[in-house]
Design a protein around this motif. Structure first.
Motif, short mmCIF file in Angstrom:
data_model
loop_
_atom_site.label_atom_id
_atom_site.label_comp_id
_atom_site.label_asym_id
_atom_site.label_seq_id
_atom_site.Cartn_x
_atom_site.Cartn_y
_atom_site.Cartn_z
N GLU A 106 2.24 -1.75 -9.54
CA GLU A 106 3.53 -2.45 -9.46
C GLU A 106 4.41 -2.08 -10.65
N LEU A 143 5.49 1.71 -10.63
CA LEU A 143 6.57 2.00 -9.68
C LEU A 143 7.89 1.42 -10.17
N ALA A 144 7.82 0.15 -10.64
CA ALA A 144 9.04 -0.49 -11.10
C ALA A 144 9.63 0.31 -12.26
N ILE A 198 11.23 3.69 -11.03
CA ILE A 198 12.48 3.53 -10.28
C ILE A 198 13.57 2.92 -11.17
N LEU A 225 25.51 -1.21 -6.16
CA LEU A 225 24.37 -1.11 -5.25
C LEU A 225 23.08 -0.85 -6.04
N LEU A 226 23.15 0.10 -6.97
CA LEU A 226 21.98 0.43 -7.77
C LEU A 226 21.55 -0.77 -8.60
N THR A 244 19.89 -3.36 -6.58
CA THR A 244 18.53 -2.92 -6.24
C THR A 244 17.59 -3.13 -7.43
N ALA A 266 16.78 -6.84 -7.73
CA ALA A 266 15.87 -7.25 -6.65
C ALA A 266 14.47 -6.71 -6.92
N LEU A 267 14.43 -5.47 -7.39
CA LEU A 267 13.15 -4.82 -7.64
C LEU A 267 12.37 -5.49 -8.77
N VAL A 281 11.07 -8.81 -7.42
CA VAL A 281 9.90 -8.64 -6.57
C VAL A 281 8.67 -8.35 -7.42
N THR A 282 8.84 -7.47 -8.43
CA THR A 282 7.71 -7.14 -9.30
C THR A 282 7.22 -8.38 -10.05
N ILE A 342 7.48 -11.48 -9.15
CA ILE A 342 6.78 -12.36 -8.20
C ILE A 342 5.37 -11.84 -7.95
N GLY A 343 5.25 -10.53 -7.79
CA GLY A 343 3.94 -9.92 -7.57
C GLY A 343 2.99 -10.21 -8.72
#
Lengths: 443, 410
Positions: B23, B26-27, B30, B288-289, B292, B295-296, B299-300, B302-303
């Motif tokens: 996780e 990747l985070a 990106i 937009l970026l 993202t 949000a990313l 999500v990370t 939360i994971g």
């Protein structure tokens, strides 16, 4: 046993309902990931599509190198000089052929309260309309004879007809231009090729900013030689290899500014045409008009679009980003699902002890992933519709194309299933490996 | 805090540990690239144009079918526009920074027989008022003499345009041609035509700029001694005080329309507005970026919270035993924090490699410059922080586990 999967489905739904927060987070993450993917894939699909699906493989874009400067290009220029384009057009070696160039054309509507405006126009020849299957609402193309006779006629788009004639049949009416009126012979139906392939060129010089290829089709179509007279001085020149002596009448200038499109119905004809281009170039060299080594190309429509990299790089980037985002969502949801399933270890222990096979536990867990994945897919679909709405609000030439598409639905279901398997497989397998003895021992 | 017991514990939770590492990796990969792209876009949006943007409004008569758009008619128009109260100066200019329509020629230090060789540089012209209207300063040498100027018309534009014998060049372009000497009095070549550099002016940016905001070529420019009219698509640029610009624009548009009732105004806007239009794709892509990225990271986080809570729950008994054996609450807290730090570090190391890989790939396929090294430690700090923040809740819950739990559940 028949509806054992129905039972698993009920168990899965109950489990989702029992842990509403964690389930909602998982559905949200999957939904965001899928929504982003569907939005960008839809846009990508629309922009990378075939603008002439029924015959694009039979449409070709010939190129020659007419330049005489000491600088020799690796690839021939994107447009031709007037002489070469008209020579090749007149030879009629292809099944259909049309020369074309474009310019802004000034229209002077009559009547009170109206002001002059510029309409994008295309100067072309008769074959343009049958070759590209252009749909007509009223009338039809001008005749082949009109091409060389410099007939004062025009075909107009639906939008211009709506604006000037309220959508009525305007065939026979006059279209008032800055330098004299032309008679309307045809009115098109709605026609929105995406990209507007017959004006695509120089894509490799645009650094990925190619959204201009998706502008709407021209509003006025004039016979090529008529337009030469009517709108002299307003044609876009691609490049000049020597300093031109006249920038109004470009016929004999050392400039590339005319394109030629041809239709060749069989592979043999395409080969023959390629040979013909080589012969033409050699002949022009012999005459001393061409000085560069013979360098001809004959790409078909889709090859030409690929060569010009028509899909804007921002759209590429957004698509890649959406997939990366989905991947991250999947990994995180996999983690959440793993914790959720393993928290119920004792339940699985009991079920195993009561005779459930590992396969049964595995199936039950996978069903839970499936339920979350499909709920996420549903949310993703809603988000994608919202995402496309947002794309339509963007100030880009292709904004109006970003409409929801029935294929999106199938794609969403596919993606949701794929996602469920991707994030559910490992946790489900892990849950199925729980040893029953250890779990029932614990209180 | 000893690391060895943590590693031993992690070995028994390979999957969960692996997921957290993945996780974070990747985070990291990106986010570092996406943030870099956002910053690149924002740098473009903020790039100074070199002209007095806030003092400038623009008017342009439509392009097609003009018969009376000569320099003479432009002079009449400009005289009328200058009469509007609040107009400090007015000029008919062939092209402007960020206008997306470029006049360019290739210049070099030696005569070129090849037409398309040398450095491609945008050429600006707009009569003697151009410098004052746009607020361009002469840094070295001098501006053109009034007698240097000549008129351009569509008929002879190419012949005359490429035969300009004098030029003002921007500082950036002067640096490119003569990095170690003053450019004033030197000669450069447009094709085989020698062009005398009479002065160096402050930088202005091109009608189109490259993807990289730091590209010095963005500020290459040549000013030629010509006057232009609407038949060459000239813009009427009016200089005004910022507070009065809106009124000047309205009055100017009305006046121009009254003088040319059959013409359409192609453009009537402030320069600020044109600039916004030029960069709107960059701005929407940046937003937009950025959304993202947020949000990313969400999500990370939360994971990580999910996996960490699970661990805490699974190890409640183990924690109880440690507490019963004398470990303080702070020890338990530190344990989970250190564990997360170790996992995050592993993720960051993996993520660094992936971030560089993605950047190399982007460089090969798109106009993306090399990721500056500074992004890696900054990204690392961000993800360490995110990991610590995410693990704090579960770790505090772990620290609250009472020692008696060990006995109750054993």
């Amino acid at each position: 046993m028949r509806d054992i999967h129905g039972y698993y489905l009920r168990l899965a739904l109950r489990s989702v309902a029992r842990t509403p927060w964690i389930s909602a987070l998982m559905v949200l993450a999957i939904g965001l990931g899928i929504g982003a993917c569907i939005t960008t894939l839809t846009v990508y699909h629309l922009l990378s599509g075939d603008p002439l699906p029924q015959k694009s493989s039979r449409i070709f874009y010939p190129q020659v190198d007419p330049e005489t400067s000491t600088f020799v290009r690796r690839d021939p220029p994107d447009l031709m000089d007037y002489t070469s384009a008209v020579d090749l057009w007149k030879s009629e070696r292809a099944d259909r052929q049309a020369v074309m160039t474009n310019s802004p054309l000034k229209i002077l509507p009559t009547g009170a309260g109206t002001t002059a405006f510029d309409a994008p126009s295309l100067e072309t020849t008769h074959d343009f309309f049958p070759m590209f299957d252009v749909p007509f609402q009223y009338g039809g193309p001008w005749s082949v004879a009109d091409d060389t006779a410099r007939a004062q006629v025009a075909v107009i788009s639906k939008s211009l007809n709506d604006r000037l004639f309220g959508g009525g049949n305007s065939v026979g009416h006059m279209l008032p231009l800055a330098h004299g009126a032309v008679r309307i012979v045809g009115v098109l139906k709605h026609w929105r090729p995406a990209p507007m392939f017959f004006e695509v060129l120089a894509g490799r010089y645009s650094h990925g900013d190619t959204s201009g290829f998706y502008v709407k089709a021209p509003q006025v179509y004039l016979p090529f030689f008529t337009g030469m007279q009517l709108n002299a001085g307003h044609f876009q020149v691609f490049t000049c290899w020597k300093i031109p002596t006249d920038t109004v009448n470009l016929e004999n200038q050392p400039c590339d500014w005319v394109s030629l499109w041809v239709q060749l119905d069989t592979a043999a004809k395409a080969q023959a045409y390629h040979r013909y281009l080589v012969d033409y170039s050699d002949q022009q060299r012999a005459l001393g008009r061409f000085t560069h080594p013979t360098n001809v190309r004959l790409m078909d429509l889709m090859q030409w679009l690929a060569y010009n990299r028509v899909v804007p790089s921002d759209v590429h980037m957004q698509t890649i980003l959406a997939w990366a985002f989905l991947a991250i969502c999947l990994v995180n949801v996999a983690g959440l699902l793993l914790t959720k399933l393993l928290r119920r270890s004792s339940e699985y222990g009991v079920r195993r002890a009561l005779g459930a096979s590992r396969k049964a536990i595995f199936a039950q867990c996978l069903w839970e992933a499936l339920v979350i994945g499909l709920l996420g897919g549903l949310l993703g679909l809603l988000l994608a519709v919202a995402g496309l709405w947002m794309v339509r609000q963007q100030p880009v030439a292709y904004a109006d194309l970003a409409q929801p598409d029935p294929r999106m639905l199938a794609l969403t279901v596919g993606l949701a299933l794929l996602a469920s398997v991707a994030f559910g497989l490992w946790p489900a397998w892990r849950a199925s490996r729980i040893s029953p003895a250890q779990q029932i021992k614990a209180p | 805090m000893s690391v060895r017991p943590i590693l031993a514990a992690l070995r028994r939770h390979k999957i969960a540990a692996f997921l957290i590492v993945l996780e974070i990796a990747l985070a990291f990969a990106i986010v570092s690239n996406a943030v870099y792209l956002v910053i690149g876009r924002l740098q473009r949006v903020d790039l100074p144009s070199g002209i007095d943007e806030r003092n400038l409004v623009l008017l342009q008569l439509a392009t097609a079918g003009k018969q009376n758009g000569s320099v003479a008619s432009a002079q009449t128009d400009l005289a009328a526009l200058r009469a509007i109260p609040g107009v400090e100066s007015a000029s008919a200019i062939n092209t402007l920074p960020l206008s997306s329509s470029q006049w360019a020629l290739d210049y070099s230090l030696r005569p070129m027989r090849v037409f398309s060789d040398g450095v491609q540089v945008p050429v600006f012209f707009g009569g003697p008022e151009l410098l004052q209207t746009l607020g361009i300063r002469v840094i070295q040498g001098s501006a053109f003499q009034p007698s240097d100027y000549s008129d351009l018309s569509p008929k002879d534009v190419f012949k005359a345009f490429v035969n300009a014998r004098q030029a003002l060049i921007t500082q950036a372009f002067a640096q490119r041609l003569w990095p170690h000497a003053s450019a004033v009095g030197k000669v450069m070549y447009m094709g085989e035509t020698p062009v005398l550099v009479v002065g160096v002016v402050s930088n202005i940016i091109r009608p189109y700029i490259s993807a990289d905001a730091h590209d010095p070529a963005n500020c290459y420019g040549v000013i030629s001694p010509f006057r232009a009219g609407p038949d060459l698509n000239a813009w009427y640029a009016l200089r005004c005080r910022p507070a009065e610009c809106a009124r000047v624009l309205k009055a100017g548009a009305a006046k121009l329309q009254a003088m040319h009732p059959t013409e359409t105004l192609n453009a009537q806007e402030s320069f600020t507005h044109m600039r916004q239009r030029y960069f709107r794709d960059d701005r929407s892509m940046a937003w937009l970026l950025l959304s993202t990225v947020i949000a990313l990271l969400g999500v990370t986080a939360i994971g990580i919270v999910g996996l960490a809570s699970f661990w805490v729950q699974q190890r409640t008994r183990q924690i109880g035993v440690r507490r019963a054996l004398g470990a303080r609450r702070v020890d338990i807290l530190r344990y989970f924090q250190t564990e997360n730090f170790l996992l995050a570090t592993a993720g960051i190391v993996l993520g660094c490699a992936a971030a560089i890989g993605i950047n190399v790939w982007l460089m090969a396929h798109y106009a993306v410059p090399r990721l500056p090294v500074i992004y890696l430690p900054l990204g690392a700090l961000l993800l360490w922080g995110l990991g610590q923040l995410a693990v704090l809740g579960p770790a505090l819950r772990a620290a609250r586990v009472a020692p008696t739990v060990a006995m109750r559940t054993a």
